[in-house]
Write a protein that holds these residues in place. Structure first.
Motif, PDB file in Angstrom:
ATOM      1  N   ALA A  42      30.279 103.248  47.542  1.00  0.00           N
ATOM      2  CA  ALA A  42      30.712 102.125  47.518  1.00  0.00           C
ATOM      3  C   ALA A  42      30.760 101.844  49.028  1.00  0.00           C
ATOM      4  N   ALA A  43      31.373 102.511  49.798  1.00  0.00           N
ATOM      5  CA  ALA A  43      31.422 102.031  51.274  1.00  0.00           C
ATOM      6  C   ALA A  43      30.084 102.042  52.095  1.00  0.00           C
ATOM      7  N   ARG A  44      29.297 103.049  51.645  1.00  0.00           N
ATOM      8  CA  ARG A  44      27.891 103.256  51.949  1.00  0.00           C
ATOM      9  C   ARG A  44      26.889 101.805  51.467  1.00  0.00           C
ATOM     10  N   ASP A  45      27.086 101.395  50.220  1.00  0.00           N
ATOM     11  CA  ASP A  45      26.399 100.197  49.658  1.00  0.00           C
ATOM     12  C   ASP A  45      26.723  98.957  50.458  1.00  0.00           C
ATOM     13  N   ALA A  46      27.982  98.941  50.978  1.00  0.00           N
ATOM     14  CA  ALA A  46      28.594  97.558  51.812  1.00  0.00           C
ATOM     15  C   ALA A  46      28.573  98.101  53.216  1.00  0.00           C
ATOM     16  N   ALA A  47      27.812  98.873  53.702  1.00  0.00           N
ATOM     17  CA  ALA A  47      27.855  99.331  55.061  1.00  0.00           C
ATOM     18  C   ALA A  47      29.205  99.478  55.774  1.00  0.00           C
ATOM     19  N   ARG A  48      30.167 100.092  55.130  1.00  0.00           N
ATOM     20  CA  ARG A  48      31.626  99.907  55.876  1.00  0.00           C
ATOM     21  C   ARG A  48      31.542 101.130  56.506  1.00  0.00           C
ATOM     22  N   THR A  49      32.555 101.153  57.541  1.00  0.00           N
ATOM     23  CA  THR A  49      33.079 102.403  57.971  1.00  0.00           C
ATOM     24  C   THR A  49      34.344 103.125  57.224  1.00  0.00           C
ATOM     25  N   VAL A  50      34.083 104.367  57.018  1.00  0.00           N
ATOM     26  CA  VAL A  50      35.338 105.048  56.614  1.00  0.00           C
ATOM     27  C   VAL A  50      35.970 106.171  57.421  1.00  0.00           C
ATOM     28  N   ARG A  51      37.210 105.809  57.392  1.00  0.00           N
ATOM     29  CA  ARG A  51      38.187 106.673  57.865  1.00  0.00           C
ATOM     30  C   ARG A  51      39.383 107.061  57.298  1.00  0.00           C
ATOM     31  N   CYS A  52      39.388 108.543  57.263  1.00  0.00           N
ATOM     32  CA  CYS A  52      40.508 109.289  56.391  1.00  0.00           C
ATOM     33  C   CYS A  52      41.791 109.136  57.231  1.00  0.00           C
ATOM     34  N   VAL A  53      42.902 109.215  56.454  1.00  0.00           N
ATOM     35  CA  VAL A  53      44.039 109.327  57.151  1.00  0.00           C
ATOM     36  C   VAL A  53      44.934 110.360  56.279  1.00  0.00           C
ATOM     37  N   GLY A  54      45.687 111.538  56.999  1.00  0.00           N
ATOM     38  CA  GLY A  54      46.676 112.063  56.415  1.00  0.00           C
ATOM     39  C   GLY A  54      48.185 111.774  56.323  1.00  0.00           C
ATOM     40  N   SER A  55      48.872 111.908  57.253  1.00  0.00           N
ATOM     41  CA  SER A  55      50.161 111.337  57.537  1.00  0.00           C
ATOM     42  C   SER A  55      50.380 110.252  58.817  1.00  0.00           C
ATOM     43  N   ALA A  56      49.256 110.113  59.299  1.00  0.00           N
ATOM     44  CA  ALA A  56      48.839 108.902  60.571  1.00  0.00           C
ATOM     45  C   ALA A  56      49.902 109.366  61.646  1.00  0.00           C
ATOM     46  N   HIS A  57      49.753 110.729  61.872  1.00  0.00           N
ATOM     47  CA  HIS A  57      50.764 111.049  62.927  1.00  0.00           C
ATOM     48  C   HIS A  57      49.926 111.464  64.227  1.00  0.00           C
ATOM     49  N   SER A  58      48.472 110.993  64.110  1.00  0.00           N
ATOM     50  CA  SER A  58      47.807 111.197  65.566  1.00  0.00           C
ATOM     51  C   SER A  58      48.020 109.603  66.437  1.00  0.00           C
ATOM     52  N   PHE A  59      47.882 109.774  67.489  1.00  0.00           N
ATOM     53  CA  PHE A  59      48.332 108.554  68.294  1.00  0.00           C
ATOM     54  C   PHE A  59      47.073 107.870  68.689  1.00  0.00           C
ATOM     55  N   VAL A  60      45.796 108.645  68.633  1.00  0.00           N
ATOM     56  CA  VAL A  60      44.610 107.996  68.845  1.00  0.00           C
ATOM     57  C   VAL A  60      43.844 106.871  68.045  1.00  0.00           C
ATOM     58  N   PRO A  61      43.030 106.090  68.354  1.00  0.00           N
ATOM     59  CA  PRO A  61      42.168 105.172  67.525  1.00  0.00           C
ATOM     60  C   PRO A  61      41.428 105.718  66.643  1.00  0.00           C
ATOM     61  N   PHE A  62      41.696 106.370  65.496  1.00  0.00           N
ATOM     62  CA  PHE A  62      40.873 106.889  64.673  1.00  0.00           C
ATOM     63  C   PHE A  62      40.477 106.208  63.529  1.00  0.00           C
ATOM     64  N   TRP A  63      41.182 105.219  63.251  1.00  0.00           N
ATOM     65  CA  TRP A  63      40.941 104.444  62.103  1.00  0.00           C
ATOM     66  C   TRP A  63      40.290 103.097  62.196  1.00  0.00           C
ATOM     67  N   THR A  64      40.198 102.328  61.589  1.00  0.00           N
ATOM     68  CA  THR A  64      39.169 100.930  60.988  1.00  0.00           C
ATOM     69  C   THR A  64      39.945  99.980  60.574  1.00  0.00           C
ATOM     70  N   ASP A  65      39.229  98.631  60.628  1.00  0.00           N
ATOM     71  CA  ASP A  65      39.281  97.697  59.870  1.00  0.00           C
ATOM     72  C   ASP A  65      38.839  97.657  58.549  1.00  0.00           C
ATOM     73  N   ASP A  66      37.821  98.369  58.359  1.00  0.00           N
ATOM     74  CA  ASP A  66      37.154  98.575  57.058  1.00  0.00           C
ATOM     75  C   ASP A  66      37.650  99.194  56.006  1.00  0.00           C
ATOM     76  N   VAL A  67      37.365 100.589  55.782  1.00  0.00           N
ATOM     77  CA  VAL A  67      38.020 101.606  55.071  1.00  0.00           C
ATOM     78  C   VAL A  67      38.839 102.720  55.337  1.00  0.00           C
ATOM     79  N   ILE A  68      40.015 102.749  55.078  1.00  0.00           N
ATOM     80  CA  ILE A  68      40.881 103.582  55.203  1.00  0.00           C
ATOM     81  C   ILE A  68      41.150 104.466  54.058  1.00  0.00           C
ATOM     82  N   VAL A  69      40.806 105.840  53.967  1.00  0.00           N
ATOM     83  CA  VAL A  69      41.003 106.631  52.566  1.00  0.00           C
ATOM     84  C   VAL A  69      42.111 107.532  52.790  1.00  0.00           C
ATOM     85  N   VAL A  70      43.138 107.410  51.874  1.00  0.00           N
ATOM     86  CA  VAL A  70      44.456 108.167  51.724  1.00  0.00           C
ATOM     87  C   VAL A  70      44.090 109.193  50.726  1.00  0.00           C
TER      88      VAL A  70
END
Ligand code: FAD
Length: 397
Positions: A42-70
């Protein structure tokens, strides 16, 4: 049941543990591998960026306004091989849940970090580590993983079969695909004897080298506002769990390794060659006493064995890790910029989950196999579905 595609999910507010990263994103929570595949298509068809999250304990900008996968629902132990002492574990499993599950199978993770709130995949993907001169970081215990890659295929990688590609994906920061399970090499279940104490800086200076040599795990925390140290040693023992004193006890490894971290902070950590560790620490200490004398947050000093993972901060060299912290409500930049300049002078490599200012041209100089990492990443995700702007600057250039 197939989950609705990510394009049908409404954007919601999201932030990481420290609050340093905030997004309004489509947060998708698949409950099985098939749903992960659906989300990727679905993300590929919509040309969206996908970023996973585990417990969100990282401090750096790993994520996105597009799709976050939990991946929280992909948890628990899938299979155990008691003879080879390995377990295949759902990628979203939290380390605090994993400890007792492995213990019931007569097994323990050989090493853990300061806390156990992370997910397995998140901890592996950033090279999370504990302390101990003979012990490498957590991803070194990884022997296999299943990834859903950018084209939606489900791909099993093993250390034995996939060589350099595996060593690239071992500390992959989520850019090789979505990890759905991980197979990990384990120790027979063991107890740890923990002792902690406080001492003046001069005592730590005199004793730290011997403590590193003679204990399975040794670390210390030095704080500018007190100029004193909190010392901690942990060693394997056959003795039964017991309280031995106010600051000394024996407990199952999964209980002894982690500590509580209730107050929110931001963090920077650099790995420097073992031989430079103490000198680098002394320079950091001098800078902090001069410029941040009232800082109530410590420098944490740990050791780490060398390894061969392409983007491990201990790749090819025995390591000392040095971290600085600042309260989550404070501006961390003045402190972190000053500390980063010192650590970079010692050929420091930043922890991938913690704040830094490096870009791909810096990595090319620090990591001899960076080009191979880039090649493997581009082969698995040619359109950059798993890259955001931060990761593009860091890993592509
Ligand atoms: C209080 C605190 C204490 C800490 N102590 C330590 C310590 O002792 N030692 C240490 O080394 N670090 C430590 N860290 C850093 C922490 O271990 C790492 O940042 C770790 O990555 C966090 O795990 P997570 O599950 O929260 O992952 P996240 O922060 O959610 O994600 C980390 C990375 O993994 C990727 N990822 C997550 N799940 C998947 C998946 N299923 N497939 C593919 N990619 C995935 C994400 O996209 C991201 O790139 C600490 C952090 C905090 C806040």
């Amino acid at each position: 049941m197939t989950q609705s595609p990510s394009s049908a999910v409404q954007p919601a507010d999201w932030h990481n543990w420290s609050g340093s990263q905030r997004h309004r994103a489509r947060v998708v929570a698949p409950t099985d591998v098939e749903q992960v595949v659906t989300a990727v298509h679905a993300a590929r068809d919509a040309a969206r960026t996908v970023r996973c999250v585990g417990s969100a304990h990282s401090f750096v900008p790993f994520w996105t306004d597009d799709v976050i996968v939990v991946l929280d629902a992909l948890d628990g132990i899938r299979a155990v091989d008691r003879v080879r002492r390995t377990a295949t574990i759902g990628a979203g499993t939290k380390l605090h849940a994993l400890g007792p599950l492995l213990w019931a199978e007569g097994l323990s993770l050989p090493q853990q970090g300061d806390i156990d709130r992370q997910s397995l995949a998140g901890a592996l993907s950033t090279g999370t580590h504990g302390t101990g001169r003979t012990l490498p970081s957590l991803p070194n215990f990884l022997i296999g993983m299943t990834l859903v890659t950018a084209d939606g295929s489900v791909r099993e990688l093993t250390r034995e079969r996939d060589g350099e590609l595996f060593r690239a994906a071992q500390v992959g920061q989520g850019v090789f695909g979505i990890m759905v399970d991980a197979t990990v090499a384990l120790d027979p279940a063991f107890n740890l004897h923990e002792r902690t104490w406080s001492c003046p800086f001069a005592e730590c200076a005199a004793e730290h080298a011997a403590l590193i040599e003679h204990n399975r795990h040794f670390e210390f925390f030095w704080t500018p506002s007190t100029d004193a140290c909190e010392m901690k040693v942990l060693n394997k023992t056959d003795a039964a769990p017991a309280r031995l004193g106010e600051r000394e006890y024996i407990a199952p490894a999964w209980q002894a390794f982690p500590s509580e971290r209730d107050v929110r902070f931001n963090e920077m950590e650099y790995s420097v060659p073992f031989a430079s560790g103490w000198d680098c620490f002394l320079e950091l200490r001098a800078m902090l006493l001069r410029d941040f004398p009232k800082l109530p947050w410590p420098i944490e000093y740990r050791t780490l064995a060398a390894d061969d993972i392409l983007l491990s901060t201990a790749q090819g060299r025995e390591t000392v890790t040095l971290s600085v912290h600042q309260g989550a409500e404070r501006d961390y930049r003045p402190l972190f910029d000053a500390a980063e300049a010192i650590c970079r002078n010692h050929a420091g490599r930043p922890h991938w989950g913690k704040l830094h200012r490096l870009e791909s041209r810096d990595l090319a100089a620090l990591y001899p196999h960076f080009a191979a990492f880039q090649r493997h990443r581009a082969a698995l995700d040619p359109d950059g579905m798993f890259l955001n702007d931060y990761l593009r600057r860091l890993l592509v250039g």
